[in-house]
Design a protein around this motif. Structure first.
Motif, PDB file in Angstrom:
ATOM      1  N   PRO A   1      59.496  17.567  17.074  1.00 34.43           N
ATOM      2  CA  PRO A   1      59.077  18.739  18.336  1.00 34.43           C
ATOM      3  C   PRO A   1      57.778  19.222  17.966  1.00 34.43           C
ATOM      4  CG  PRO A   1      60.851  19.611  16.677  1.00 34.43           C
ATOM      5  CD  PRO A   1      60.904  18.167  16.614  1.00 34.43           C
ATOM      6  N   GLN A   2      56.880  19.389  18.814  1.00 35.24           N
ATOM      7  CA  GLN A   2      56.253  20.363  18.673  1.00 35.24           C
ATOM      8  C   GLN A   2      55.768  21.435  17.834  1.00 35.24           C
ATOM      9  OE1 GLN A   2      52.799  18.688  19.385  1.00 35.24           O
ATOM     10  NE2 GLN A   2      54.034  16.702  19.249  1.00 35.24           N
ATOM     11  N   PHE A   3      55.354  21.080  16.604  1.00 32.36           N
ATOM     12  CA  PHE A   3      56.346  22.525  15.740  1.00 32.36           C
ATOM     13  C   PHE A   3      54.720  22.994  16.018  1.00 32.36           C
ATOM     14  CE2 PHE A   3      58.664  19.696  13.368  1.00 32.36           C
ATOM     15  CZ  PHE A   3      60.136  20.541  13.987  1.00 32.36           C
ATOM     16  N   THR A   4      54.656  24.912  16.162  1.00 33.82           N
ATOM     17  CA  THR A   4      53.489  25.398  16.164  1.00 33.82           C
ATOM     18  C   THR A   4      53.130  25.479  14.200  1.00 33.82           C
ATOM     19  OG1 THR A   4      54.722  27.933  16.640  1.00 33.82           O
ATOM     20  CG2 THR A   4      53.296  26.376  17.970  1.00 33.82           C
ATOM     21  N   SER A   5      54.655  26.059  13.404  1.00 25.67           N
ATOM     22  CA  SER A   5      54.973  25.998  12.133  1.00 25.67           C
ATOM     23  C   SER A   5      56.391  25.438  11.176  1.00 25.67           C
ATOM     24  CB  SER A   5      55.391  27.801  11.969  1.00 25.67           C
ATOM     25  OG  SER A   5      54.633  28.414  10.680  1.00 25.67           O
ATOM     26  N   LEU A   6      55.716  24.699  10.345  1.00 30.41           N
ATOM     27  CA  LEU A   6      56.751  24.199   9.908  1.00 30.41           C
ATOM     28  C   LEU A   6      56.536  24.635   8.466  1.00 30.41           C
ATOM     29  CD1 LEU A   6      59.387  21.804   9.396  1.00 30.41           C
ATOM     30  CD2 LEU A   6      57.304  19.892   9.430  1.00 30.41           C
ATOM     31  N   LYS A   7      57.397  25.170   7.750  1.00 29.70           N
ATOM     32  CA  LYS A   7      57.833  25.857   6.547  1.00 29.70           C
ATOM     33  C   LYS A   7      58.818  24.609   5.920  1.00 29.70           C
ATOM     34  CE  LYS A   7      54.681  29.720   7.195  1.00 29.70           C
ATOM     35  NZ  LYS A   7      54.764  30.921   7.038  1.00 29.70           N
TER      36      LYS A   7
ATOM     37  N   THR B   1      49.759  17.640  17.975  1.00 29.87           N
ATOM     38  CA  THR B   1      48.669  18.515  18.185  1.00 29.87           C
ATOM     39  C   THR B   1      49.065  19.745  18.359  1.00 29.87           C
ATOM     40  OG1 THR B   1      50.161  17.728  21.030  1.00 29.87           O
ATOM     41  CG2 THR B   1      48.831  16.334  19.451  1.00 29.87           C
ATOM     42  N   GLN B   2      50.390  20.637  18.467  1.00 28.99           N
ATOM     43  CA  GLN B   2      50.470  21.972  17.926  1.00 28.99           C
ATOM     44  C   GLN B   2      50.269  22.750  17.274  1.00 28.99           C
ATOM     45  OE1 GLN B   2      49.990  23.182  21.486  1.00 28.99           O
ATOM     46  NE2 GLN B   2      49.462  21.125  21.753  1.00 28.99           N
ATOM     47  N   MET B   3      50.151  22.226  15.918  1.00 28.40           N
ATOM     48  CA  MET B   3      50.733  22.199  14.165  1.00 28.40           C
ATOM     49  C   MET B   3      49.314  23.538  14.095  1.00 28.40           C
ATOM     50  SD  MET B   3      53.085  22.438  11.782  1.00 28.40           S
ATOM     51  CE  MET B   3      53.220  20.715  11.928  1.00 28.40           C
ATOM     52  N   PHE B   4      50.053  24.863  13.425  1.00 27.61           N
ATOM     53  CA  PHE B   4      49.328  26.307  13.174  1.00 27.61           C
ATOM     54  C   PHE B   4      49.310  26.607  12.051  1.00 27.61           C
ATOM     55  CE2 PHE B   4      48.672  31.075  13.360  1.00 27.61           C
ATOM     56  CZ  PHE B   4      46.953  30.710  14.093  1.00 27.61           C
ATOM     57  N   ASP B   5      50.482  25.802  11.546  1.00 31.16           N
ATOM     58  CA  ASP B   5      51.218  26.433   9.972  1.00 31.16           C
ATOM     59  C   ASP B   5      51.857  25.536   9.039  1.00 31.16           C
ATOM     60  OD1 ASP B   5      51.567  28.646   8.213  1.00 31.16           O
ATOM     61  OD2 ASP B   5      52.428  29.704   9.125  1.00 31.16           O
TER      62      ASP B   5
ATOM     63  N   GLY C   1      47.857  19.130  14.279  1.00 34.77           N
ATOM     64  CA  GLY C   1      47.001  20.138  15.567  1.00 34.77           C
ATOM     65  C   GLY C   1      45.841  20.320  15.431  1.00 34.77           C
ATOM     66  N   ASN C   2      45.230  18.734  16.168  1.00 37.43           N
ATOM     67  CA  ASN C   2      44.498  18.568  16.767  1.00 37.43           C
ATOM     68  C   ASN C   2      43.126  19.568  17.171  1.00 37.43           C
ATOM     69  OD1 ASN C   2      42.604  17.317  19.041  1.00 37.43           O
ATOM     70  ND2 ASN C   2      43.900  18.448  20.532  1.00 37.43           N
ATOM     71  N   GLY C   3      42.780  20.154  15.558  1.00 40.51           N
ATOM     72  CA  GLY C   3      41.670  21.936  15.154  1.00 40.51           C
ATOM     73  C   GLY C   3      42.896  22.062  15.301  1.00 40.51           C
ATOM     74  N   ARG C   4      44.035  23.188  15.638  1.00 42.48           N
ATOM     75  CA  ARG C   4      44.661  24.507  15.871  1.00 42.48           C
ATOM     76  C   ARG C   4      45.391  24.809  14.300  1.00 42.48           C
ATOM     77  NH1 ARG C   4      45.809  21.607  20.609  1.00 42.48           N
ATOM     78  NH2 ARG C   4      45.415  22.902  21.982  1.00 42.48           N
TER      79      ARG C   4
ATOM     80  N   VAL D   1      37.968  14.175   6.208  1.00 39.50           N
ATOM     81  CA  VAL D   1      37.043  15.361   6.335  1.00 39.50           C
ATOM     82  C   VAL D   1      38.078  16.548   7.000  1.00 39.50           C
ATOM     83  CG1 VAL D   1      35.625  15.727   8.785  1.00 39.50           C
ATOM     84  CG2 VAL D   1      35.565  13.336   7.780  1.00 39.50           C
ATOM     85  N   ILE D   2      37.586  17.900   6.030  1.00 43.23           N
ATOM     86  CA  ILE D   2      38.672  18.503   6.152  1.00 43.23           C
ATOM     87  C   ILE D   2      37.780  19.914   6.579  1.00 43.23           C
ATOM     88  CG2 ILE D   2      39.277  20.994   4.421  1.00 43.23           C
ATOM     89  CD1 ILE D   2      38.988  19.064   1.117  1.00 43.23           C
ATOM     90  N   PRO D   3      38.769  19.857   8.011  1.00 41.77           N
ATOM     91  CA  PRO D   3      38.671  20.713   9.022  1.00 41.77           C
ATOM     92  C   PRO D   3      38.406  22.244   8.561  1.00 41.77           C
ATOM     93  CG  PRO D   3      40.495  20.282   9.476  1.00 41.77           C
ATOM     94  CD  PRO D   3      40.152  19.515   7.802  1.00 41.77           C
ATOM     95  N   SER D   4      37.579  22.833   9.972  1.00 41.17           N
ATOM     96  CA  SER D   4      38.018  24.332   9.848  1.00 41.17           C
ATOM     97  C   SER D   4      39.594  24.777   9.237  1.00 41.17           C
ATOM     98  CB  SER D   4      37.829  25.763  10.938  1.00 41.17           C
ATOM     99  OG  SER D   4      36.139  25.091  11.340  1.00 41.17           O
ATOM    100  N   LEU D   5      39.711  26.008   8.440  1.00 35.69           N
ATOM    101  CA  LEU D   5      40.477  25.493   8.419  1.00 35.69           C
ATOM    102  C   LEU D   5      40.893  27.458   7.878  1.00 35.69           C
ATOM    103  CD1 LEU D   5      42.023  23.008   6.013  1.00 35.69           C
ATOM    104  CD2 LEU D   5      43.162  24.148   7.924  1.00 35.69           C
ATOM    105  N   ALA D   6      41.967  28.171   8.119  1.00 39.49           N
ATOM    106  CA  ALA D   6      41.596  29.824   7.587  1.00 39.49           C
ATOM    107  C   ALA D   6      42.288  29.840   5.636  1.00 39.49           C
ATOM    108  CB  ALA D   6      42.650  30.811   8.329  1.00 39.49           C
ATOM    109  N   VAL D   7      43.112  28.798   5.735  1.00 41.96           N
ATOM    110  CA  VAL D   7      43.398  28.985   4.250  1.00 41.96           C
ATOM    111  C   VAL D   7      43.806  26.955   3.793  1.00 41.96           C
ATOM    112  CG1 VAL D   7      45.307  29.376   2.708  1.00 41.96           C
ATOM    113  CG2 VAL D   7      45.202  30.636   4.149  1.00 41.96           C
TER     114      VAL D   7
END
Length: 588
Positions: free
Chosen positions: A307-313, A329-333, A353-356, A375-381
């Motif tokens: 499934p399209q995860f937003t968070s997978l831990k 494409t929706q992964m955030f975490d 995450g396609n940039g997310r 290429v390491i993209p923009s990330l908060a962490v």
């Protein structure tokens, strides 16, 4: 008040209007001028308390909504005298004290919301056993300080929503009291100290959509859910308990499930990650920190899309391979830390995450290198600490807030232009590596760094002056255990925010800059094992937050008594001045 002469008014909605009136004033005005009022809605009106008892004149009143005001008073006992009251909203009002004993005796009450009153305390009153609260549908007592056991709710079978989370409630919780609650859709008991077992019958409530029992002391094993495929459950949060045994296979038949969180329990067994593929609506999955072994299915796991995860831990799940997340494409975490993956970081992971994607934790999984090109993209962490990564430091090419490359085997020098890659960083750690060369001046291009940790490497040369001058933003500067040399110079700014300055085990010379006295927030100062030639730093006497002072193994000399200073450093816990040339009497 402008409501005068509106004697026939039955509903008053002034939510968000800045009235700024005292309890007596607004209470008297409304009760005098609006005798037929049925709905009183004054949410967020800057009203002060206490609620005036003159409102009892409004005997037709059925809805009271006073959320988000500054009442700062106990819940009035006279509220139980409103015979027609159906809804009472008093969330975020600064209520204090205990609940009136008969608050649950209002037989007409349908909605009771007393949430987010941080000092509303005491035990919860008993629900009446001789009169059914047949109307009560919505009960929110979350984010308060209620203690003790939860009274029985068996007489309130119309409940659709119950939230008791974030209190100090304790003791056994009997879920059997919910039998027959055919309309109950939402249960949140999280962040209390409830005990007991979770029966399978709880999952059989026909209308239940959200079940949140996180951070309690529920124990025992979980039973299979009968008719799981027909369940309406979309949120199941059982994390932070003492659950054991295997995860029931029927959990993977909960087709409506969006969120499944089981982290930090004692669950065991082997999980085939392909089972998750049946949960087509799942967006958030957390199985971290149990005793689980998760098998990804190797290269075949991509045949059936997740499934399209937003968070997978999946931290600490004995993973041996990266799950195939190429199509996410929706992964955030994403957290795969504390596993046994090893090998290289696949370059496709930077496109997840396609940039997310904003949080990526691949720490402590025996990684050795990064597959190129990457290429390491923009990330908060971005957390890669405690691996076996070697070679050059990987530089991000987007905006990254937190970077942890510590405890690896990076052996290059710090790139001269690194400052252009960490402009947005607030925490940057390359501690415990094999880095060599000098600290590039460009590192000061970081706009708002709070933590810089380059300790335990083989860095040499002087400390850039600009690092000292960044003390207005820096909270932690750790350059200890390197080969840094030269004078400790530069000016600590007047608005210095440093809390930790650790320069131990280098080859620094000269004197301690007196401007360090500007760092009044300083808690830890470690200058041990250098070649500093100075007297005792009496100018630090105003650093009242100082807890640790280490000057050992330098060339400090003279006395340690500071003229005109009788007491300083009331919070000091450690002072190490051994192996210097101090003389004179010790201060008692």
């Amino acid at each position: 008040m402008f409501v005068q002469n509106l004697t026939q008014l039955t509903e008053l909605y002034l939510d968000g209007v800045k009235i700024s009136a005292q309890g007596y004033d607004w209470g008297q005005s409304i009760s005098s001028w609006l005798p037929n009022l049925r709905v009183l809605s004054l949410s967020g009106c800057y009203l002060s308390g206490p609620i005036d008892s003159s409102l009892l004149k409004l005997q037709f009143l059925s809805v009271i909504r006073l959320d988000h005001n500054n009442l700062n008073a106990p819940v009035p006992k006279f509220l139980v005298n409103f015979k027609n009251l159906t809804a009472l909203h008093l969330s975020s009002c600064g209520l204090n004290g205990a609940l009136p004993e008969k608050i649950f005796h209002l037989q007409t009450l349908q909605i009771l919301d007393l949430s987010c009153n941080a000092i509303l305390n005491g035990s919860l009153p008993e629900f009446p056993q001789n009169r059914k609260l047949t109307q009560l549908a919505y009960l929110d007592l979350s984010y308060n300080m209620f203690t003790g056991a939860m009274p029985s709710l068996q007489m309130s079978k119309s409940l659709t929503h119950i939230d008791l989370s974030h209190n100090n409630l304790s003791g056994p919780f009997s879920f059997t009291q919910f039998e027959g609650f055919v309309n109950l859709a939402y249960i949140d008991l999280g962040n209390n100290s409830f005990t007991g077992r979770i029966p399978s019958s709880l999952f059989g409530l026909p209308s239940l959509k959200q079940l949140q029992l996180s951070n309690n002391h529920f124990d025992g094993s979980l039973s299979e859910i009968p008719n799981a495929s027909s369940s309406m459950l979309d949120t199941l949060e059982l994390d932070g308990n003492k659950l054991e045994g295997e995860i029931p296979s029927s959990f993977f038949d909960l087709k409506s499930l969006n969120i499944l969180s089981l982290l930090s329990n004692n669950l065991n067994g082997t999980i085939q990650l392909e089972n998750v593929q049946k949960l087509v609506n799942l967006t958030d999955l957390d199985l971290s920190y149990n005793n689980l072994s998760i098998e990804t299915g190797g290269n075949h796991s991509g045949l059936y899309p997740f499934p399209q995860f937003t968070s997978l831990k999946l931290a600490s799940c004995k993973l041996r391979n990266f799950p195939n997340l190429k199509n996410q494409t929706q992964m955030f975490d994403l957290d795969l830390s504390d596993n046994q993956i090893g090998g290289e970081i696949p370059n496709w992971i930077w496109k997840v995450g396609n940039g997310r994607l904003w949080y990526l934790n691949l720490s402590h999984i025996f990684l050795e290198n990064l597959q190129e090109p990457y290429v390491i993209p923009s990330l908060a962490v971005l957390d890669l600490h405690s691996n076996h990564l070697r070679g050059k430091l990987p530089l991000p090419y987007g905006f990254v807030g937190y970077i942890d490359y510590s405890s690896n085997y990076f052996s290059s020098s710090i790139p001269v232009g690194i400052g252009n890659n960490i402009q947005t960083v607030f925490s940057f750690s390359v501690a415990n590596n094999n880095l060599t060369g000098t600290i590039p001046i460009s590192i000061c291009n970081a706009s708002y760094p709070r933590v810089l940790d380059m300790s335990n490497n083989s860095l040499s040369g002087p400390i850039p002056l600009c690092l000292i001058e960044m003390s207005e933003t820096l909270g932690v500067l750790n350059l200890g255990k390197n080969r840094l040399s030269g004078n400790l110079s530069g000016t600590f700014k007047k608005n210095c925010r440093l809390q930790t300055l650790d320069l131990r085990d280098n080859q620094l010379e000269g004197k301690v800059p007196e401007s360090i006295s500007n760092c009044t927030w300083l808690e830890v100062l470690n200058l041990g094992n250098n070649q500093i030639n100075d007297t005792f730093p009496c100018f630090l006497n105003n650093s009242t937050n100082l807890r640790v002072l280490v000057l050992r193994s330098n060339m400090f000399h003279g006395g340690i008594k500071c003229p005109g200073v009788s007491k300083c450093w009331p919070n000091l816990q450690i002072m190490d001045i051994a192996s210097n040339n101090f003389s004179g009497a010790l201060i008692p």
